[in-house]
Design an enzyme around this catalytic site. Structure first.
Site, PDB file in Angstrom:
ATOM      1  N   THR A  33       0.967  -1.116   0.170  1.00 50.53           N
ATOM      2  CA  THR A  33      -0.004  -0.057  -0.185  1.00 50.53           C
ATOM      3  C   THR A  33       0.875   1.279  -0.123  1.00 50.53           C
ATOM      4  O   THR A  33       1.760   1.336   0.851  1.00 50.53           O
ATOM      5  CB  THR A  33      -1.148   0.120   1.286  1.00 50.53           C
ATOM      6  OG1 THR A  33      -1.744  -0.978   1.210  1.00 50.53           O
ATOM      7  CG2 THR A  33      -1.697   1.400   1.486  1.00 50.53           C
ATOM      8  N   GLN A 106      -4.485  -7.372  -5.484  1.00 56.47           N
ATOM      9  CA  GLN A 106      -5.068  -8.086  -4.240  1.00 56.47           C
ATOM     10  C   GLN A 106      -6.439  -7.344  -3.996  1.00 56.47           C
ATOM     11  O   GLN A 106      -6.508  -6.174  -3.716  1.00 56.47           O
ATOM     12  CB  GLN A 106      -3.920  -7.654  -3.225  1.00 56.47           C
ATOM     13  CG  GLN A 106      -4.046  -8.275  -1.958  1.00 56.47           C
ATOM     14  CD  GLN A 106      -3.347  -7.977  -0.724  1.00 56.47           C
ATOM     15  OE1 GLN A 106      -3.071  -6.807  -0.701  1.00 56.47           O
ATOM     16  NE2 GLN A 106      -2.895  -8.877   0.146  1.00 56.47           N
ATOM     17  N   HIS A 182      -7.331 -11.150  -0.397  1.00 57.47           N
ATOM     18  CA  HIS A 182      -6.541 -10.679   0.790  1.00 57.47           C
ATOM     19  C   HIS A 182      -7.386 -11.352   1.933  1.00 57.47           C
ATOM     20  O   HIS A 182      -8.236 -10.520   2.576  1.00 57.47           O
ATOM     21  CB  HIS A 182      -6.422  -9.284   0.817  1.00 57.47           C
ATOM     22  CG  HIS A 182      -5.416  -8.616   1.779  1.00 57.47           C
ATOM     23  ND1 HIS A 182      -4.865  -9.354   2.717  1.00 57.47           N
ATOM     24  CD2 HIS A 182      -4.936  -7.367   2.065  1.00 57.47           C
ATOM     25  CE1 HIS A 182      -4.105  -8.493   3.348  1.00 57.47           C
ATOM     26  NE2 HIS A 182      -4.218  -7.558   3.065  1.00 57.47           N
ATOM     27  N   ASN A 185      -3.624 -10.267   7.577  1.00 53.67           N
ATOM     28  CA  ASN A 185      -3.091  -8.843   8.189  1.00 53.67           C
ATOM     29  C   ASN A 185      -4.471  -8.383   8.917  1.00 53.67           C
ATOM     30  O   ASN A 185      -4.448  -6.985   9.094  1.00 53.67           O
ATOM     31  CB  ASN A 185      -2.623  -8.090   7.299  1.00 53.67           C
ATOM     32  CG  ASN A 185      -1.330  -8.557   6.611  1.00 53.67           C
ATOM     33  OD1 ASN A 185      -0.635  -9.352   7.308  1.00 53.67           O
ATOM     34  ND2 ASN A 185      -0.859  -8.049   5.593  1.00 53.67           N
ATOM     35  N   ARG A 234      -3.912 -14.877   0.294  1.00 55.25           N
ATOM     36  CA  ARG A 234      -3.023 -14.550   1.070  1.00 55.25           C
ATOM     37  C   ARG A 234      -3.416 -14.734   2.494  1.00 55.25           C
ATOM     38  O   ARG A 234      -4.454 -14.344   2.749  1.00 55.25           O
ATOM     39  CB  ARG A 234      -2.470 -12.978   1.043  1.00 55.25           C
ATOM     40  CG  ARG A 234      -1.104 -12.802   1.696  1.00 55.25           C
ATOM     41  CD  ARG A 234      -0.682 -11.470   1.349  1.00 55.25           C
ATOM     42  NE  ARG A 234       0.751 -11.465   1.445  1.00 55.25           N
ATOM     43  CZ  ARG A 234       1.583 -10.383   1.879  1.00 55.25           C
ATOM     44  NH1 ARG A 234       1.120  -9.264   2.411  1.00 55.25           N
ATOM     45  NH2 ARG A 234       2.777 -10.581   1.950  1.00 55.25           N
ATOM     46  N   ASN A 242      -2.635  -5.491  13.176  1.00 60.22           N
ATOM     47  CA  ASN A 242      -4.156  -5.249  13.163  1.00 60.22           C
ATOM     48  C   ASN A 242      -4.704  -5.752  14.555  1.00 60.22           C
ATOM     49  O   ASN A 242      -6.081  -5.935  14.297  1.00 60.22           O
ATOM     50  CB  ASN A 242      -4.862  -5.217  11.688  1.00 60.22           C
ATOM     51  CG  ASN A 242      -4.345  -3.972  10.987  1.00 60.22           C
ATOM     52  OD1 ASN A 242      -4.073  -3.005  11.587  1.00 60.22           O
ATOM     53  ND2 ASN A 242      -4.299  -4.280   9.733  1.00 60.22           N
ATOM     54  N   GLY A 324       8.829  -7.604   0.203  1.00 59.19           N
ATOM     55  CA  GLY A 324       7.806  -6.427   0.218  1.00 59.19           C
ATOM     56  C   GLY A 324       8.909  -5.160   0.420  1.00 59.19           C
ATOM     57  O   GLY A 324       9.160  -4.767  -0.825  1.00 59.19           O
ATOM     58  N   ARG A 325       9.156  -4.948   1.334  1.00 55.51           N
ATOM     59  CA  ARG A 325      10.015  -3.653   1.751  1.00 55.51           C
ATOM     60  C   ARG A 325      11.249  -3.511   0.637  1.00 55.51           C
ATOM     61  O   ARG A 325      11.554  -2.372   0.286  1.00 55.51           O
ATOM     62  CB  ARG A 325      10.403  -3.558   3.088  1.00 55.51           C
ATOM     63  CG  ARG A 325       9.439  -3.179   3.969  1.00 55.51           C
ATOM     64  CD  ARG A 325       9.615  -3.654   5.510  1.00 55.51           C
ATOM     65  NE  ARG A 325       9.897  -4.996   5.704  1.00 55.51           N
ATOM     66  CZ  ARG A 325       9.946  -5.377   6.880  1.00 55.51           C
ATOM     67  NH1 ARG A 325      10.218  -4.845   8.118  1.00 55.51           N
ATOM     68  NH2 ARG A 325      10.361  -6.872   7.134  1.00 55.51           N
TER      69      ARG A 325
HETATM   70  C1  FMN Z   1       4.436   0.209   3.020  1.00 55.12           C
HETATM   71  C2  FMN Z   1       3.774  -1.122   3.168  1.00 55.12           C
HETATM   72  C3  FMN Z   1       2.671  -1.376   2.735  1.00 55.12           C
HETATM   73  C4  FMN Z   1       2.196  -2.703   2.997  1.00 55.12           C
HETATM   74  N1  FMN Z   1       1.087  -3.074   2.192  1.00 55.12           N
HETATM   75  C5  FMN Z   1       0.369  -4.108   2.219  1.00 55.12           C
HETATM   76  C6  FMN Z   1      -0.775  -4.644   1.263  1.00 55.12           C
HETATM   77  O1  FMN Z   1      -1.391  -3.582   0.637  1.00 55.12           O
HETATM   78  N2  FMN Z   1      -1.280  -5.807   1.313  1.00 55.12           N
HETATM   79  C7  FMN Z   1      -0.631  -6.824   2.238  1.00 55.12           C
HETATM   80  O2  FMN Z   1      -1.248  -7.746   2.165  1.00 55.12           O
HETATM   81  N3  FMN Z   1       0.420  -6.373   2.857  1.00 55.12           N
HETATM   82  C8  FMN Z   1       0.912  -5.320   2.854  1.00 55.12           C
HETATM   83  N4  FMN Z   1       2.093  -5.087   3.372  1.00 55.12           N
HETATM   84  C9  FMN Z   1       3.097  -6.424   3.928  1.00 55.12           C
HETATM   85  C10 FMN Z   1       3.937  -6.844   2.915  1.00 55.12           C
HETATM   86  O3  FMN Z   1       3.286  -7.169   1.688  1.00 55.12           O
HETATM   87  C11 FMN Z   1       5.004  -7.904   3.479  1.00 55.12           C
HETATM   88  O4  FMN Z   1       4.156  -8.846   3.992  1.00 55.12           O
HETATM   89  C12 FMN Z   1       5.661  -7.461   4.597  1.00 55.12           C
HETATM   90  O5  FMN Z   1       6.419  -5.968   4.333  1.00 55.12           O
HETATM   91  C13 FMN Z   1       6.993  -8.304   4.943  1.00 55.12           C
HETATM   92  O6  FMN Z   1       7.762  -8.653   3.778  1.00 55.12           O
HETATM   93  P1  FMN Z   1       9.131  -8.052   3.685  1.00 55.12           P
HETATM   94  O7  FMN Z   1       9.896  -8.380   4.953  1.00 55.12           O
HETATM   95  O8  FMN Z   1       9.524  -8.562   2.444  1.00 55.12           O
HETATM   96  O9  FMN Z   1       9.062  -6.774   3.804  1.00 55.12           O
HETATM   97  C14 FMN Z   1       2.782  -3.763   3.374  1.00 55.12           C
HETATM   98  C15 FMN Z   1       4.002  -3.567   4.252  1.00 55.12           C
HETATM   99  C16 FMN Z   1       4.644  -2.223   3.866  1.00 55.12           C
HETATM  100  C17 FMN Z   1       5.929  -2.123   4.442  1.00 55.12           C
END
Ligand code: FMN
Length: 368
Positions: A33, A106, A182, A185, A234, A242, A324-325
Site C-alpha cells: 500500500t 490484491q 486478501h 493481516n 494470502r 491489526n 515487500g520492503r
Molecule cells: C509500506 C507497506 C505497505 C504494505 N501494504 C500491504 C498490502 O497492501 N497488502 C498486504 O497484504 N500486505 C502489505 N504489506 C505487508 C507486505 O506485503 C509484507 O508482507 C511485509 O512487508 C513483509 O515482507 P518483507 O519483509 O519482505 O518486507 C505492506 C508492507 C509495507 C512495508
C-alpha cells in the site's frame, strides 16, 4: 563460479509456470500500500510508472485495493469497483505487460480497520463483531483512534461476497493476470477467521467451520466467475497485525487450507510470522504444515533476503518468494540480486501518500 556468484545456481532466477501465465523468475513483489490514488480512489499514471519500473519481478502483486467504498480503511488507497478504476488500472497492467512483467491485484475489504472519515456517509466501519481494535486509522487528516465497529448482519454478507465477485471480473477486464484474495493481516476475512475478532453466535461464528464460511463463500464466488488458475490467496496465520489473534491457529488454518484445495487456487501466499516483524511468534506453529497440505504453488513472505530465498529454494521450502520492503527503494531488485549488489534503503517519511518522491524516483542500480 566464484563464491560471490554462488546464488546464481538458484532456480529463483529461472522462469516458472504459474497457472495460466509464465513468470520470468520466482521472485515476487509483495503487495505494498502506498496511498497515492486520486479522488474517487482511481489509481494514477504515476502508479503505472512505479509498477513498470518493478516489472522485472516474476510476479507483481499490486497493492491492496478495496472492492467497495465500505472496504476502504486508509487514505488514498485505490479501488476496483467501477469503470474509472478499470480504466486507471488498465494503464498500469499495460505498462507492466509491455515490459514483460506479470501482475495480479490484491482484493481487499478492511472490515473494522477503518474510520467513519473513510466510510460512505461517515458510517461506522463493519466487522464480524462489535470489538474495537487497538490503534489508529490513517485518514486524510492524519491518524485517528479506531472506533467500535458495527457487527454485520448475516443478511449483509451475500452483498459483500458479490462485491468480491464483481471486483474479480473487473480486475481481469483491467488486464490483470489474476487476483489475490486478501485474507491476511487482520482485515475483514481474517477478522471472520480468528476468534479474537469473531464472537458471532450465528453460522459465521463459533466453530472453525463457521468462522471459515465467509472466506470460502468468497473463494467459491470468485472462482465461479474467473478461472481458478488466476486466483491466489494470502493468509497470515500467526501474525498479530491489526490487533488480531486466534486461540488455535494451527487447527484453524489447517482446516482453511484443506478446504481451499477444493477450489484449485493457483497459489497460497503466506506471511510467515508477524507481518514485517519476527518470523517466530509466541503461540505460533510450523507453517510448513500449510505448505504440505496445499496442492498448489506456495509463496513464502516475510523478512526474506537473497540468502534465505536461495536456501528456501534449495531445500524446497517454497515455490516462490515474495519480498515487500526491498522493492520500495530497489525497482530493479532482481538485477541487484543477480549482481550481488547492495540494496538501497527506503525513506520511511514517503511510504504513504504524496507523489513521485520516494515512489518513482528511486534510481536503478547503475545510477545509484
Ligand atoms: C509500506 C507497506 C505497505 C504494505 N501494504 C500491504 C498490502 O497492501 N497488502 C498486504 O497484504 N500486505 C502489505 N504489506 C505487508 C507486505 O506485503 C509484507 O508482507 C511485509 O512487508 C513483509 O515482507 P518483507 O519483509 O519482505 O518486507 C505492506 C508492507 C509495507 C512495508
Amino acid at each position: 563460479m566464484t563464491n560471490a556468484n554462488a546464488h546464481l545456481h538458484s532456480d529463483l532466477f529461472k522462469p516458472v509456470q504459474l497457472g495460466a501465465v509464465q513468470l520470468q523468475n520466482r521472485i515476487v513483489m509483495a503487495p505494498l500500500t502506498r496511498s497515492r490514488a486520486k479522488a474517487g480512489d482511481v489509481p494514477t499514471e504515476l502508479a503505472a510508472e512505479y509498477y513498470a519500473q518493478r516489472a522485472g519481478a516474476g510476479l507483481i502483486i499490486a497493492e491492496a485495493t478495496q472492492i467497495s467504498p465500505q472496504g476502504k480503511g486508509y487514505a488514498w488507497t485505490p479501488g476496483i469497483y467501477n469503470e474509472s478504476h478499470v480504466a486507471g488500472w488498465k494503464k498500469i497492467t499495460d505498462a507492466v505487460h509491455a515490459k514483460g512483467g506479470r501482475i495480479f491485484l490484491q482484493l481487499w475489504h478492511v472490515g473494522r480497520i477503518s474510520h467513519p472519515d473513510l466510510q460512505p456517509g461517515n458510517a461506522l466501519p463493519v466487522a464480524p463483531s462489535a470489538i474495537k481494535p487497538d490503534g489508529n486509522a490513517f485518514t486524510e487528516s492524519g491518524f485517528k483512534p479506531f472506533v467500535e465497529p458495527r457487527a454485520l448482519e448475516a443478511s449483509e454478507l451475500p452483498a459483500i461476497v458479490e462485491q468480491y465477485k464483481i471486483a474479480a471480473q473487473l480486475s481481469l477486464q483491467a488486464g490483470f493476470d489474476g487476483v489475490e484474495i486478501h485474507a491476511a493481516n487482520g482485515y475483514l476475512l481474517d477478522q471472520f477467521l480468528r476468534d479474537k475478532t469473531n464472537q458471532r453466535t450465528d453460522n459465521y461464528g463459533g466453530s472453525i467451520e463457521n468462522r471459515a464460511r465467509l472466506l470460502l463463500e468468497v473463494v467459491e464466488a470468485v472462482t465461479s466467475v474467473i478461472p481458478s488458475e488466476r486466483v491466489g490467496i494470502r493468509l497470515s496465520p500467526i501474525s498479530p497485525a491489526n490487533d488480531i489473534a486466534d486461540s488455535n491457529p494451527k487447527a484453524l488454518f489447517s482446516y482453511v487450507v484443506e478446504q481451499l484445495n477444493r477450489y484449485k487456487l493457483v497459489y497460497l501466499h503466506v506471511v510467515e510470522g508477524a507481518t514485517g516483524g519476527p518470523r517466530e511468534v509466541d503461540g505460533g506453529f510450523d507453517l510448513q504444515v500449510l505448505r504440505d497440505l496445499f496442492k498448489g504453488i506456495y509463496i513464502a513472505n516475510n523478512g526474506y533476503d537473497l540468502e534465505m530465498a536461495v536456501k528456501a529454494r534449495d531445500r524446497n521450502l517454497a515455490d516462490l518468494v515474495a519480498f515487500g520492503r526491498p522493492w520500495i527503494a530497489n525497482p530493479d531488485l532482481v538485477e541487484r540480486f543477480k549482481a550481488g549488489a547492495a540494496l538501497a534503503e527506503f525513506n520511511q517519511a514517503t511510504l504513504y501518500g504524496g507523489g513521485a518522491e520516494g515512489y518513482t524516483d528511486y534510481p536503478p542500480m547503475q545510477q545509484s
